[in-house]
Scaffold this active site. Structure first.
Site, short mmCIF file in Angstrom:
data_model
loop_
_atom_site.label_atom_id
_atom_site.label_comp_id
_atom_site.label_asym_id
_atom_site.label_seq_id
_atom_site.Cartn_x
_atom_site.Cartn_y
_atom_site.Cartn_z
N GLY A 1 1.77 32.63 -10.52
CA GLY A 1 0.78 33.50 -10.51
C GLY A 1 -0.78 33.04 -10.67
O GLY A 1 -0.55 31.56 -11.48
N GLY B 1 5.02 33.46 -12.15
CA GLY B 1 5.32 34.54 -11.21
C GLY B 1 6.44 33.27 -9.74
O GLY B 1 7.13 34.62 -9.32
N ASP C 1 6.60 35.85 -19.32
CA ASP C 1 6.12 37.08 -18.99
C ASP C 1 7.67 37.23 -17.37
O ASP C 1 8.66 36.86 -17.06
CB ASP C 1 4.54 37.61 -17.93
CG ASP C 1 4.15 36.99 -17.53
OD1 ASP C 1 4.49 35.46 -17.00
OD2 ASP C 1 3.69 37.84 -17.11
#
Length: 359
Positions: free
Chosen positions: A71, A118, A149
């Site tokens: 990301g 990401g 994440d």
């Protein structure tokens, strides 16, 4: 790995329709196809539309270097509205991850080149993940004061033994065929065969034979996983109930690998290590939606002013002095009370509610 926003070309992704198939190309090759809010906002509705109109979807990165290097976190931190922008980015990114994880048409991610953060979220939750000899996988978030994440807690908790805890805490990089042997990719295809593979996938009439086509392009494999010599130690040490105990067990091992692993862990944000371990440990019995909802709470906590996240991005990606000053500075000062606070529910209107989420 994050790339400065000034390198963003005008068109950051493009979708192609080939008959009744769809192709999404992440189109920021100079930025290693780093994922930003604009890209997420464009990919989501395309996938929703194609879920009812296409027989299969392929996602790939432009250029030879990366599928998606992560990301564009640096752009968020440099924005004056970092807290608000970051919360919006994570909310929409995780909602996209959930869509991929529940997609009802074959979703094929060609993870050729760098695939981190990401980029893992855009691929790992789909049914098929095709690695090549150029694939470089990692979840390096603990080095920037964040945590694995994009559903990292979900998929890392499901890897064999304690491999996921090891990868999530250390950010260890896996290359090429190791990405398949670790259980992250579903198939391995030499990069020179990708054009032929895509041709066959787009030409097929029956999606029931996708597996056969992928297997046709996978060479006979006779490789040992690069971490195989250490897997029993990873299982033993990283099954410890705390990060401190992991390090204590490593200290009793005088091997070069153990000492190197200690050195890596001690460079990471102490708070991130504890948050990451708790998230992965507790994810095993949870659904993807539940994991992403918890990760969203953690992400919002990371966006609070003065967090290790801002310091990690500053040290590694902005000033690049490689000398983050973590607060708290050591594991001993990261209390259970502090960690539990990061996992606490948000006000009801701010919670990520995935089953009803819309972008």
């Amino acid at each position: 790995m994050v790339i400065p926003s000034e390198y963003i070309p005008e068109q950051s992704e493009k979708e192609n329709q080939v008959g009744d198939s769809g192709i999404i190309v992440l189109n920021r090759p100079k930025a290693l196809n780093a994922l930003n809010l604009s890209m997420v906002q464009k990919i989501y509705p395309i996938l929703k539309e194609w879920e009812s109109s296409k027989k299969l979807v392929i996602i790939e990165g432009a250029g030879e270097k990366a599928f998606c290097a992560g990301g564009d976190i640096k752009a968020i931190v440099l924005d004056k509205r970092a807290n608000t922008l970051g919360a919006e980015f994570f909310r929409k990114e995780y909602t996209l991850n959930y869509l991929i994880g529940t997609y009802n048409k074959p979703y094929i991610a060609i993870i050729n080149g760098i695939t981190m953060g990401g980029g893992v979220g855009l691929s790992i939750h789909g049914k098929y993940r095709v690695a090549t000899e150029k694939t470089l996988f990692a979840m390096p978030e603990t080095a920037i004061g964040l945590f694995p994440d994009v559903g990292g807690s979900y998929f890392l908790s499901r890897l064999k033994g304690k491999l996921g805890v090891y990868l999530g805490l250390t950010g260890h990089r896996l290359k090429g065929i190791d990405v398949l042997l670790a259980g992250i990719a579903t198939h391995f295809v030499p990069s020179e065969k990708l054009a032929d593979l895509k041709h066959d996938l787009l030409a097929l009439q029956n999606t029931g034979i996708i597996e056969d086509i992928l297997n046709k392009y996978q060479p006979k494999l006779n490789h040992e996983f690069s971490l195989a010599p250490h897997m029993s130690k990873i299982e033993n040490y990283f099954s410890a109930p705390s990060v401190e105990e992991i390090i204590e067990r490593l200290k009793k091992d005088n091997s070069e690998w153990a000492q190197k692993t200690i050195g890596i862990l001690l460079q990471m944000s102490p708070s991130s290590l504890k948050i990451a371990k708790k998230a992965i440990d507790e994810a095993n019995g949870k659904s993807l939606a539940e994991c992403l909802e918890i990760e969203y709470r953690l992400a919002c906590s990371a966006l609070e002013e003065g967090s290790d996240f801002y310091e990690g991005v500053r040290a590694l990606l902005i000033d690049k002095d490689q000398k983050p000053v973590w607060k708290p500075s050591s594991l001993a000062y990261v209390t259970d009370e502090y960690i539990n606070k990061q996992f606490a529910r948000l006000p009801a209107e701010k919670e990520l509610k995935l089953c009803a989420s819309k972008l």
